[in-house]
Design a protein around this motif. Sequence first.
Motif, PDB file in Angstrom:
ATOM      1  N   SER A   1       0.841  -1.202   0.000  1.00 54.37           N
ATOM      2  CA  SER A   1       0.000   0.000   0.000  1.00 54.37           C
ATOM      3  C   SER A   1       0.873   1.247   0.000  1.00 54.37           C
ATOM      4  O   SER A   1       2.100   1.176   0.148  1.00 54.37           O
ATOM      5  CB  SER A   1      -0.901  -0.001   1.232  1.00 54.37           C
ATOM      6  N   GLU A   2       0.245   2.371  -0.174  1.00 57.05           N
ATOM      7  CA  GLU A   2       0.946   3.642  -0.003  1.00 57.05           C
ATOM      8  C   GLU A   2       1.142   3.922   1.489  1.00 57.05           C
ATOM      9  O   GLU A   2       0.400   3.398   2.325  1.00 57.05           O
ATOM     10  CB  GLU A   2       0.144   4.767  -0.649  1.00 57.05           C
ATOM     11  N   THR A   3       2.165   4.732   1.843  1.00 56.38           N
ATOM     12  CA  THR A   3       2.475   5.022   3.254  1.00 56.38           C
ATOM     13  C   THR A   3       1.511   6.067   3.804  1.00 56.38           C
ATOM     14  O   THR A   3       1.015   6.931   3.070  1.00 56.38           O
ATOM     15  CB  THR A   3       3.911   5.519   3.419  1.00 56.38           C
ATOM     16  N   VAL A   4       1.267   5.929   5.080  1.00 50.19           N
ATOM     17  CA  VAL A   4       0.414   6.886   5.798  1.00 50.19           C
ATOM     18  C   VAL A   4       1.225   7.401   6.996  1.00 50.19           C
ATOM     19  O   VAL A   4       1.767   6.594   7.773  1.00 50.19           O
ATOM     20  CB  VAL A   4      -0.887   6.238   6.274  1.00 50.19           C
ATOM     21  N   SER A   5       1.314   8.726   7.174  1.00 50.86           N
ATOM     22  CA  SER A   5       2.121   9.333   8.255  1.00 50.86           C
ATOM     23  C   SER A   5       1.258   9.547   9.492  1.00 50.86           C
ATOM     24  O   SER A   5       0.059   9.851   9.400  1.00 50.86           O
ATOM     25  CB  SER A   5       2.716  10.666   7.801  1.00 50.86           C
ATOM     26  N   LEU A   6       1.924   9.423  10.673  1.00 55.86           N
ATOM     27  CA  LEU A   6       1.240   9.614  11.957  1.00 55.86           C
ATOM     28  C   LEU A   6       2.199  10.304  12.909  1.00 55.86           C
ATOM     29  O   LEU A   6       3.370   9.885  13.044  1.00 55.86           O
ATOM     30  CB  LEU A   6       0.799   8.259  12.535  1.00 55.86           C
ATOM     31  N   ASN A   7       1.712  11.342  13.606  1.00 59.14           N
ATOM     32  CA  ASN A   7       2.514  12.116  14.573  1.00 59.14           C
ATOM     33  C   ASN A   7       1.936  11.893  15.954  1.00 59.14           C
ATOM     34  O   ASN A   7       0.745  12.078  16.175  1.00 59.14           O
ATOM     35  CB  ASN A   7       2.497  13.600  14.194  1.00 59.14           C
ATOM     36  N   ILE A   8       2.795  11.509  16.948  1.00 53.63           N
ATOM     37  CA  ILE A   8       2.370  11.202  18.315  1.00 53.63           C
ATOM     38  C   ILE A   8       2.765  12.371  19.199  1.00 53.63           C
ATOM     39  O   ILE A   8       3.936  12.793  19.235  1.00 53.63           O
ATOM     40  CB  ILE A   8       3.012   9.902  18.822  1.00 53.63           C
ATOM     41  N   THR A   9       1.819  12.930  19.981  1.00 52.47           N
ATOM     42  CA  THR A   9       2.090  14.016  20.946  1.00 52.47           C
ATOM     43  C   THR A   9       2.134  13.432  22.341  1.00 52.47           C
ATOM     44  O   THR A   9       2.062  12.210  22.524  1.00 52.47           O
ATOM     45  CB  THR A   9       1.014  15.096  20.821  1.00 52.47           C
ATOM     46  N   GLY A  10       2.255  14.329  23.483  1.00 54.11           N
ATOM     47  CA  GLY A  10       2.407  13.907  24.880  1.00 54.11           C
ATOM     48  C   GLY A  10       1.263  13.052  25.358  1.00 54.11           C
ATOM     49  O   GLY A  10       0.368  12.678  24.622  1.00 54.11           O
ATOM     50  N   LEU A  11       1.334  12.818  26.778  1.00 52.18           N
ATOM     51  CA  LEU A  11       0.335  11.943  27.372  1.00 52.18           C
ATOM     52  C   LEU A  11      -1.050  12.521  27.195  1.00 52.18           C
ATOM     53  O   LEU A  11      -1.265  13.716  27.320  1.00 52.18           O
ATOM     54  CB  LEU A  11       0.621  11.734  28.863  1.00 52.18           C
ATOM     55  N   SER A  12      -1.891  11.624  27.058  1.00 48.68           N
ATOM     56  CA  SER A  12      -3.282  12.072  26.944  1.00 48.68           C
ATOM     57  C   SER A  12      -3.866  12.320  28.304  1.00 48.68           C
ATOM     58  O   SER A  12      -3.320  11.904  29.335  1.00 48.68           O
ATOM     59  CB  SER A  12      -4.099  11.008  26.199  1.00 48.68           C
ATOM     60  N   LYS A  13      -4.912  13.055  28.408  1.00 46.14           N
ATOM     61  CA  LYS A  13      -5.586  13.402  29.658  1.00 46.14           C
ATOM     62  C   LYS A  13      -6.033  12.161  30.383  1.00 46.14           C
ATOM     63  O   LYS A  13      -5.936  12.055  31.599  1.00 46.14           O
ATOM     64  CB  LYS A  13      -6.774  14.313  29.354  1.00 46.14           C
ATOM     65  N   ASN A  14      -6.450  11.217  29.732  1.00 45.31           N
ATOM     66  CA  ASN A  14      -6.905   9.980  30.373  1.00 45.31           C
ATOM     67  C   ASN A  14      -5.753   9.270  31.038  1.00 45.31           C
ATOM     68  O   ASN A  14      -5.893   8.691  32.115  1.00 45.31           O
ATOM     69  CB  ASN A  14      -7.552   9.069  29.340  1.00 45.31           C
ATOM     70  N   LYS A  15      -4.584   9.318  30.445  1.00 41.69           N
ATOM     71  CA  LYS A  15      -3.432   8.634  31.016  1.00 41.69           C
ATOM     72  C   LYS A  15      -3.007   9.286  32.318  1.00 41.69           C
ATOM     73  O   LYS A  15      -2.679   8.616  33.306  1.00 41.69           O
ATOM     74  CB  LYS A  15      -2.288   8.654  30.002  1.00 41.69           C
TER      75      LYS A  15
END
Length: 766
Positions: free
Chosen positions: A580-594
């Motif tokens: 397939s073609e590539t899909v980009s994903l960016n991860i930020t800090g902890l989520s509020k739930n965590k």
Amino acid sequence: MFCEHRWDRSLAFGERVFPCPRPGPAPMLLWLLLILAPGRQPAGALPKALLLLKPPWSTAFEGETVTLFCKDHHSLAWEYVSWYHNETPLRKQSGKLQISKSGHYRCKTQRSSLSDPVHVQFLSDWLVLQASHPAFEKDKVVLRCRGKEEEDIMERTYYKNEEKIRSSKDSNLTVYPAFNDDSTYHCTASGTSIWWGSWTKTSRPLKIQVQELFPSPVLTASPSWPIEGSPMTLTCETWLPPQTSHTRLQFCFFKEHQALGAGWSNSPELQIPTTWSEGAASYWCQARTVIPRILKTSPRSQIRVHRVPVSDVNLETQPPVGQLIEGEDLVLICSVAAGTGTVTFSWHREGSERSLGRKTQNTLSAELRIASVREQDAGRYYCAADNMDGPVLSKRIRITLRVPVSPPVLTIRRPRSHAVEGDVVELHCEAQRGSPPILYRFYHEDVPLGSSSAPSGGEASLNLSLTAEHSGNYSCEANNSLGVQRSKMVSLSITVPVSHPVLTLNPDVAQAMVGDVLELRCEAQRGSPPILYWFYHEDVILGNTSAPFGGGASFNLSLTTEHSGNYSCGADNGLGAQSSETVSLNITGLSKNKVTHITVGVIGCLLSMLGLAATAALVGRFRTQRKSGPQTGQKRGSEEAPGPELSRAIPRNIGSVPGPDPPAQALHGPPSLSRPALMELQPLYSNVSPGDDDLVYSQIWSRQHREGSPAHSPRTHQKGEVFHQEPAIIYSEVKRADPDDPARQDHEEAAEGYENVPCASLALDH
């Protein structure tokens, strides 16, 4: 004295007697001329005329006259009549003749031949005996005793062969003489006279010769030399005089001693439709009258039927040659154009010593039926006919069979073991049996694909370029105009290579928070199952998932900061992998739930520690009270510090809590990390009650268990499952006291009051 007579046999139809008068003194014997055997009429001859007398007496007194009439077969003739006296023609031409002279008289007309002679006598006697004319056998004959002076006669007496028959005053007497009756008759008359007194007169003797009512029949055959198998007509020939035409005759025919036909009939002919040669046979007939009852038999005739040898023997078939279908009945018809009598027919096939059949019958043709012919019955046939003159053979004919097609067999020839879209396959259809030409038709799910003809029989093929829609059931049918047969179904599965898959993220966002669970969804729009999907992060394999029935597959991932980057997936069904073609994903800090979960975990850990401290204080107090009780006499041995050896290790699973997310470097670790890694934590408890020698010491470790490398071997699940790591397990090791120590039971009870709580793990979980 008697008169001589002569027999005239000049005619072939019978016998006639001619009484002739002879001069001499009276009395003399009188002859009444009667036809003894009038005979039979020759074929094509005119019927005889009949001579009649009026009055009907052949004897009269001299000086009297007798009128003669000539009658042909139909009626009295009134002109153009020829008269004869003692065979001398007379000039008289009218229809009647008056005579007064004795002699033989005959006549004929234009429509008849010469009559039989009649003898008429004129006598000078005083008394005569008269007989009526004509007289036929067993017919009534009237005798009259007549005198010249009738008034003087008082009584008449009649005699037969000198024997008295009857006396009466009547002048007439009725008798019924038989044929060939030689009796003689005479009469006497008596009376009384003044001059002579009683007197008696006697007549001349009279011999009545009775005419046959009909002559004995003669049997004739037409044709006289009959041919075997042809018809033959038998005729019983006799003749009735015209004056007895009212008499009815009946006839019966015989062969040897057996009656033919229906027996007695009114016809003098018998038609035999077919005659057979059995040597010479004796035929004869009988004729009779009912009233009076007279029966006469013909002489026996030997009739020989001639036999004709058979010729022109011919063999035909039904159905005609070339139209016989296997399984039908074959009828062989053997016939002869000529031949008579009993014919023996036989049927043969070339190459076979024994005949197929044999029949003997009185016909010119015969049939032989062969039931349910098979292909091996084909060949050259002929027949023979024989009627005792030797067999005659027919021409040979060739019998061929038209064989209906058998159910064909369909085979699919393909370039490889599994048919792939784009391949060209050959549909091959063949009927093992069947007469050509054969037309083959090919079907896909009962939809026609095409047809192919085999003019000489055998097989036929159809090439097909495969697409995905060509999967399904195939069949073919064979038809040679004698019936249609269809093959069994053959299934064909088309394998389609996978198309380029499409990778989607759920949730479909460009940025995600640490701790979120991300679903990677990979799906190829085309491709035959099963399909194996692989998931990649920066070209590093995250895991794989299979789709046994096609469609897409999912992979769940719990995100950390290291999960930022490019994602892709691959699909493979054994016919080539597609990416397939590539899909980009960016991860930020902890989520509020965590954050909320960690805070709750720390508070829970502190509360657990306070509870443990309170429990330990209560247990220590309870132990102190027991020691200070009445059991003071018991002395304990020297106290031993807990040694490094464990008497028995008893693991106890205190809780199963999910551990923290693996670090980022673990996802990219080497694939060789397959055994679980252990990480030792500081013990939560060292000595709960160090000042009390009787207490049980416990050492507590926290071990964290992981399966394989988290980066290269993630746990994969079906669609809908959540990716997670196995929880951390807390184990406790307990050092037991000496088995001989009397305070062992107390130690065990005290040990049950402890509870290990992994504070750090609990905090992370929450």
